[in-house]
Write an enzyme that holds these catalytic residues in place. Structure first.
Site, PDB file in Angstrom:
ATOM      1  CG  LEU A  34      -1.935  -1.219   1.224  1.00  7.87           C
ATOM      2  CD1 LEU A  34      -2.845  -1.151   2.445  1.00  7.87           C
ATOM      3  CD2 LEU A  34      -2.784  -1.327  -0.048  1.00  7.87           C
ATOM      4  CG  ASN A  36       1.813   4.974  -5.732  1.00 10.78           C
ATOM      5  OD1 ASN A  36       1.509   6.066  -5.243  1.00 10.78           O
ATOM      6  ND2 ASN A  36       1.879   4.770  -7.039  1.00 10.78           N
ATOM      7  CE  LYS A  85       2.855   4.598 -11.157  1.00  6.91           C
ATOM      8  NZ  LYS A  85       1.616   4.528 -11.903  1.00  6.91           N
ATOM      9  CB  SER A 125       8.861  -0.091 -18.400  1.00 10.31           C
ATOM     10  OG  SER A 125       8.727   1.211 -18.915  1.00 10.31           O
ATOM     11  CE1 TYR A 149       9.834   1.748 -13.021  1.00  4.57           C
ATOM     12  CE2 TYR A 149       9.959   2.908 -15.117  1.00  4.57           C
ATOM     13  CZ  TYR A 149       9.344   1.991 -14.287  1.00  4.57           C
ATOM     14  OH  TYR A 149       8.236   1.303 -14.731  1.00  4.57           O
ATOM     15  CE  LYS A 153       9.478  -1.801 -13.838  1.00  7.37           C
ATOM     16  NZ  LYS A 153       8.671  -2.718 -13.032  1.00  7.37           N
ATOM     17  CB  ILE A 217       2.061  21.172 -24.183  1.00 10.37           C
ATOM     18  CG1 ILE A 217       0.564  20.874 -23.979  1.00 10.37           C
ATOM     19  CG2 ILE A 217       2.673  20.249 -25.236  1.00 10.37           C
ATOM     20  CD1 ILE A 217      -0.259  20.877 -25.255  1.00 10.37           C
ATOM     21  N   GLY A 296      15.076  14.870 -20.417  1.00 11.65           N
ATOM     22  CA  GLY A 296      15.011  13.405 -20.432  1.00 11.65           C
ATOM     23  C   GLY A 296      13.929  12.846 -21.350  1.00 11.65           C
TER      24      GLY A 296
HETATM   25  P1  NAD Z   1       1.206   1.564  -9.081  1.00  9.07           P
HETATM   26  O1  NAD Z   1       2.152   2.358  -8.243  1.00  9.07           O
HETATM   27  O2  NAD Z   1      -0.195   2.041  -9.196  1.00  9.07           O
HETATM   28  O3  NAD Z   1       1.179   0.045  -8.568  1.00  9.07           O
HETATM   29  C1  NAD Z   1       2.291  -0.558  -7.960  1.00  9.07           C
HETATM   30  C2  NAD Z   1       1.804  -1.190  -6.661  1.00  9.07           C
HETATM   31  O4  NAD Z   1       2.915  -1.811  -6.021  1.00  9.07           O
HETATM   32  C3  NAD Z   1       1.239  -0.171  -5.684  1.00  9.07           C
HETATM   33  O5  NAD Z   1      -0.035  -0.600  -5.245  1.00  9.07           O
HETATM   34  C4  NAD Z   1       2.247  -0.143  -4.541  1.00  9.07           C
HETATM   35  O6  NAD Z   1       1.622   0.085  -3.287  1.00  9.07           O
HETATM   36  C5  NAD Z   1       2.854  -1.522  -4.632  1.00  9.07           C
HETATM   37  N1  NAD Z   1       4.218  -1.633  -4.124  1.00  9.07           N
HETATM   38  C6  NAD Z   1       5.259  -0.797  -4.345  1.00  9.07           C
HETATM   39  N2  NAD Z   1       6.357  -1.266  -3.744  1.00  9.07           N
HETATM   40  C7  NAD Z   1       6.007  -2.433  -3.138  1.00  9.07           C
HETATM   41  C8  NAD Z   1       6.713  -3.391  -2.372  1.00  9.07           C
HETATM   42  N3  NAD Z   1       8.010  -3.234  -2.115  1.00  9.07           N
HETATM   43  N4  NAD Z   1       6.050  -4.474  -1.927  1.00  9.07           N
HETATM   44  C9  NAD Z   1       4.720  -4.637  -2.194  1.00  9.07           C
HETATM   45  N5  NAD Z   1       4.009  -3.748  -2.898  1.00  9.07           N
HETATM   46  C10 NAD Z   1       4.645  -2.667  -3.373  1.00  9.07           C
HETATM   47  O7  NAD Z   1       1.872   1.406 -10.520  1.00  9.07           O
HETATM   48  P2  NAD Z   1       1.276   0.813 -11.862  1.00  9.07           P
HETATM   49  O8  NAD Z   1       1.164   1.918 -12.825  1.00  9.07           O
HETATM   50  O9  NAD Z   1       0.091  -0.031 -11.592  1.00  9.07           O
HETATM   51  O10 NAD Z   1       2.515  -0.074 -12.320  1.00  9.07           O
HETATM   52  C11 NAD Z   1       2.571  -1.472 -12.063  1.00  9.07           C
HETATM   53  C12 NAD Z   1       3.883  -2.006 -12.601  1.00  9.07           C
HETATM   54  O11 NAD Z   1       3.967  -1.741 -13.987  1.00  9.07           O
HETATM   55  C13 NAD Z   1       5.124  -1.394 -11.968  1.00  9.07           C
HETATM   56  O12 NAD Z   1       6.100  -2.400 -11.813  1.00  9.07           O
HETATM   57  C14 NAD Z   1       5.579  -0.383 -12.994  1.00  9.07           C
HETATM   58  O13 NAD Z   1       6.972  -0.152 -12.934  1.00  9.07           O
HETATM   59  C15 NAD Z   1       5.186  -1.076 -14.283  1.00  9.07           C
HETATM   60  N6  NAD Z   1       4.967  -0.145 -15.392  1.00  9.07           N
HETATM   61  C16 NAD Z   1       4.108   0.907 -15.223  1.00  9.07           C
HETATM   62  C17 NAD Z   1       3.920   1.821 -16.264  1.00  9.07           C
HETATM   63  C18 NAD Z   1       3.028   3.022 -16.063  1.00  9.07           C
HETATM   64  O14 NAD Z   1       3.237   4.010 -16.785  1.00  9.07           O
HETATM   65  N7  NAD Z   1       2.024   3.006 -15.185  1.00  9.07           N
HETATM   66  C19 NAD Z   1       4.583   1.618 -17.481  1.00  9.07           C
HETATM   67  C20 NAD Z   1       5.434   0.522 -17.620  1.00  9.07           C
HETATM   68  C21 NAD Z   1       5.616  -0.360 -16.559  1.00  9.07           C
HETATM   69  C1  WQD Z   2       3.789  11.720 -21.995  1.00 13.15           C
HETATM   70  C2  WQD Z   2       4.031  12.935 -22.870  1.00 13.15           C
HETATM   71  C3  WQD Z   2       5.481  14.576 -21.869  1.00 13.15           C
HETATM   72  C4  WQD Z   2       2.855  15.786 -18.624  1.00 13.15           C
HETATM   73  C5  WQD Z   2       6.429   7.710 -18.379  1.00 13.15           C
HETATM   74  C6  WQD Z   2       7.693   7.022 -17.935  1.00 13.15           C
HETATM   75  C7  WQD Z   2       7.823   5.682 -18.617  1.00 13.15           C
HETATM   76  C8  WQD Z   2       6.562   4.832 -18.436  1.00 13.15           C
HETATM   77  C9  WQD Z   2       5.325   5.596 -18.774  1.00 13.15           C
HETATM   78  C10 WQD Z   2       6.824   3.366 -16.519  1.00 13.15           C
HETATM   79  C11 WQD Z   2       5.490  13.405 -22.838  1.00 13.15           C
HETATM   80  C12 WQD Z   2       4.101  15.135 -22.081  1.00 13.15           C
HETATM   81  C13 WQD Z   2       3.380  15.163 -19.734  1.00 13.15           C
HETATM   82  C14 WQD Z   2       2.522  17.172 -18.708  1.00 13.15           C
HETATM   83  C15 WQD Z   2       3.231  17.160 -21.007  1.00 13.15           C
HETATM   84  N1  WQD Z   2       6.384   4.440 -17.057  1.00 13.15           N
HETATM   85  N2  WQD Z   2       3.560  15.830 -20.897  1.00 13.15           N
HETATM   86  N3  WQD Z   2       2.708  17.792 -19.914  1.00 13.15           N
HETATM   87  O1  WQD Z   2       7.220  10.327 -19.935  1.00 13.15           O
HETATM   88  O2  WQD Z   2       6.199   9.097 -21.915  1.00 13.15           O
HETATM   89  O3  WQD Z   2       6.507   7.912 -19.786  1.00 13.15           O
HETATM   90  O4  WQD Z   2       5.314   6.868 -18.096  1.00 13.15           O
HETATM   91  O5  WQD Z   2       7.514   2.501 -16.965  1.00 13.15           O
HETATM   92  O6  WQD Z   2       8.940   5.059 -18.070  1.00 13.15           O
HETATM   93  O7  WQD Z   2       8.796   7.860 -18.276  1.00 13.15           O
HETATM   94  O8  WQD Z   2       4.765   9.628 -19.926  1.00 13.15           O
HETATM   95  O9  WQD Z   2       2.621  10.694 -19.335  1.00 13.15           O
HETATM   96  O10 WQD Z   2       4.763  11.592 -18.305  1.00 13.15           O
HETATM   97  O11 WQD Z   2       4.332  11.963 -20.712  1.00 13.15           O
HETATM   98  O12 WQD Z   2       3.392  17.804 -22.051  1.00 13.15           O
HETATM   99  O13 WQD Z   2       2.080  17.798 -17.729  1.00 13.15           O
HETATM  100  O14 WQD Z   2       3.270  14.036 -22.330  1.00 13.15           O
HETATM  101  O15 WQD Z   2       6.458  15.537 -22.119  1.00 13.15           O
HETATM  102  O16 WQD Z   2       5.816  13.847 -24.118  1.00 13.15           O
HETATM  103  P1  WQD Z   2       6.265   9.328 -20.459  1.00 13.15           P
HETATM  104  P2  WQD Z   2       4.077  10.977 -19.478  1.00 13.15           P
END
Ligand code: NAD
Ligand code: WQD
Length: 340
Positions: A34, A36, A85, A125, A149, A153, A217, A296
């Protein structure tokens, strides 16, 4: 009846996956610290599916907790979502990220090995690709993760790959998600970020609801059609279905030890596409201004998702319109997320 351990199952992607698993008869045990997410998610899952998953509040780094979970439940497979994340936070706090994402996964895998549970779907990811040479990005593209991060992965992918070499009993799916957005169509579950959102769609929702006046943006001088950056946004329900497809595939008798697949839509949308689509389908203006590029950020990338279709039989079906409509439906029904 297959029983699945879902680490991070109260989080954004995990909770939607639990709903989809339960709706086709799987039993789910959630392990989540919990850190996040909120326990109220479980009530929403129950409201949607009529079934209540077990929630164990615990950390994947806690070996005793994991051993107790495997002893108490006859787990068949694991979907490992738990982790941290936030890219910028990982640059400030690399040890916290490696500890949670890498050490946490090693602890989980050791507990799985001891319990003889050797089927796992891992949340990787597209960030492992960093700035790609071209899009669409195939799974064979080189790894260039630019943050702790992303590196965490990539490291876990290596660890899981080595495990499949060491022992033929492992069945591993590495799923590389692109940009997950959207919400459950009921409006009862969605993304609930703490504090001011970093990601585009949650921020757009908060501009639409009046919590912020303007969307910044980041950059309108990218080499794209409209100058704003392009991403492969994927509906969280499509992503959830991708996990079901992976689980089905891994238990097939002919499944290889290691399966790697991009989960995306195979098309890019610009920031302006998202903003104008959101405004149109939800009939809500989104005031915006152009500001400097975010450090970045990559100009443009999207998935080549053909392998997921050919191997897992999975393809994203939901449109950007669906993503915008469902995100806004969740936001309007839950203006303060799961609390309130
Ligand atoms: P999220 O933060 O909503 O879900 C992650 C969950 O893991 C949370 O409920 C948090 O409480 C729990 N958690 C964190 N550390 C923990 C620990 N040490 N032990 C047990 N629980 C723990 O994130 P999400 O968007 O649902 O992402 C899920 C997975 O997908 C993550 O591994 C993330 O890196 C990966 N991912 C997410 C995205 C994205 O943009 N949302 C993109 C690519 C990959
Ligand atoms: C999307 C686009 C921003 C906010 C991130 C992580 C990536 C993956 C997914 C986990 C970009 C633009 C954003 C704002 C904007 N997560 N933007 N104004 O950066 O592509 O990916 O989430 O694995 O690792 O880096 O996603 O939703 O932050 O941005 O203009 O207020 O929107 O510059 O071009 P991103 P994002």
């Amino acid at each position: 009846m297959q029983k699945i351990l879902i680490t991070g199952g109260t989080g954004f992607i995990g909770s939607h996956t639990v709903v989809q698993l339960e709706s086709i008869g799987y039993e789910c045990v959630i392990l989540d610290s919990l850190a996040n997410s909120r326990p109220a998610v479980v009530d929403r899952i129950t409201k949607i599916t009529g079934k209540t998953p077990v929630l164990v509040e615990g950390d994947v780094r806690d070996r005793a907790c994991l051993d107790a979970v495997f002893a108490a439940h006859d787990i068949d497979s694991v979907i490992h979502f738990a982790g941290l994340k936030a890219v910028a936070e990982s640059i400030r706090e690399p040890l916290r990220y490696y500890d949670c994402n890498v050490s946490g996964t090693i602890t989980l895998l050791s507990a799985m090995a001891k319990a003889n549970v050797k089927t796992i779907v891992f949340s990787s990811s597209a960030t492992v690709y960093g700035e790609p040479d071209f899009s669409p990005i195939p799974e064979s593209a080189p790894f260039r993760p630019a943050s702790p991060y992303g590196k965490s992965k990539a490291m876990v992918e290596s660890i899981l790959t080595d495990l499949t070499v060491s022992d033929p009993a492992w069945r591993v799916a590495l799923l590389r998600y692109f940009n997950p957005v959207g919400a459950h169509p009921s409006g009862m579950m969605g993304e609930d970020p703490a504090g001011i959102p970093n990601n585009l769609m949650p921020f757009v929702c908060q501009v639409a609801s009046g919590r912020h006046k303007t969307l910044n943006i980041f950059g309108n001088d990218y080499p794209t059609a409209d100058g704003t950056a392009e991403r492969d946004y994927i509906h969280v329900m499509d992503l959830a279905e991708g996990h079901l497809a992976a689980l089905h595939y891994l238990v097939r008798s002919d499944a290889p030890r290691l399966t790697i697949a991009n989960l995306g839509t195979s098309r890019g949308h610009s920031v302006l596409d998202v903003v104008t689509t959101f405004a149109r389908v939800n009939n809500t203006p989104i005031p915006y201004q152009f500001v400097a590029r975010r450090p970045g950020d990559v100009p443009a990338y999207w998935a080549d998702a053909t392998r997921a279709e050919q191997t897992l039989g999975w393809k994203a079906t939901r449109s950007l319109e669906d993503m915008c409509r469902d995100s806004w439906n969740w936001q309007t029904q839950n203006p303060t997320g799961y609390i309130g």
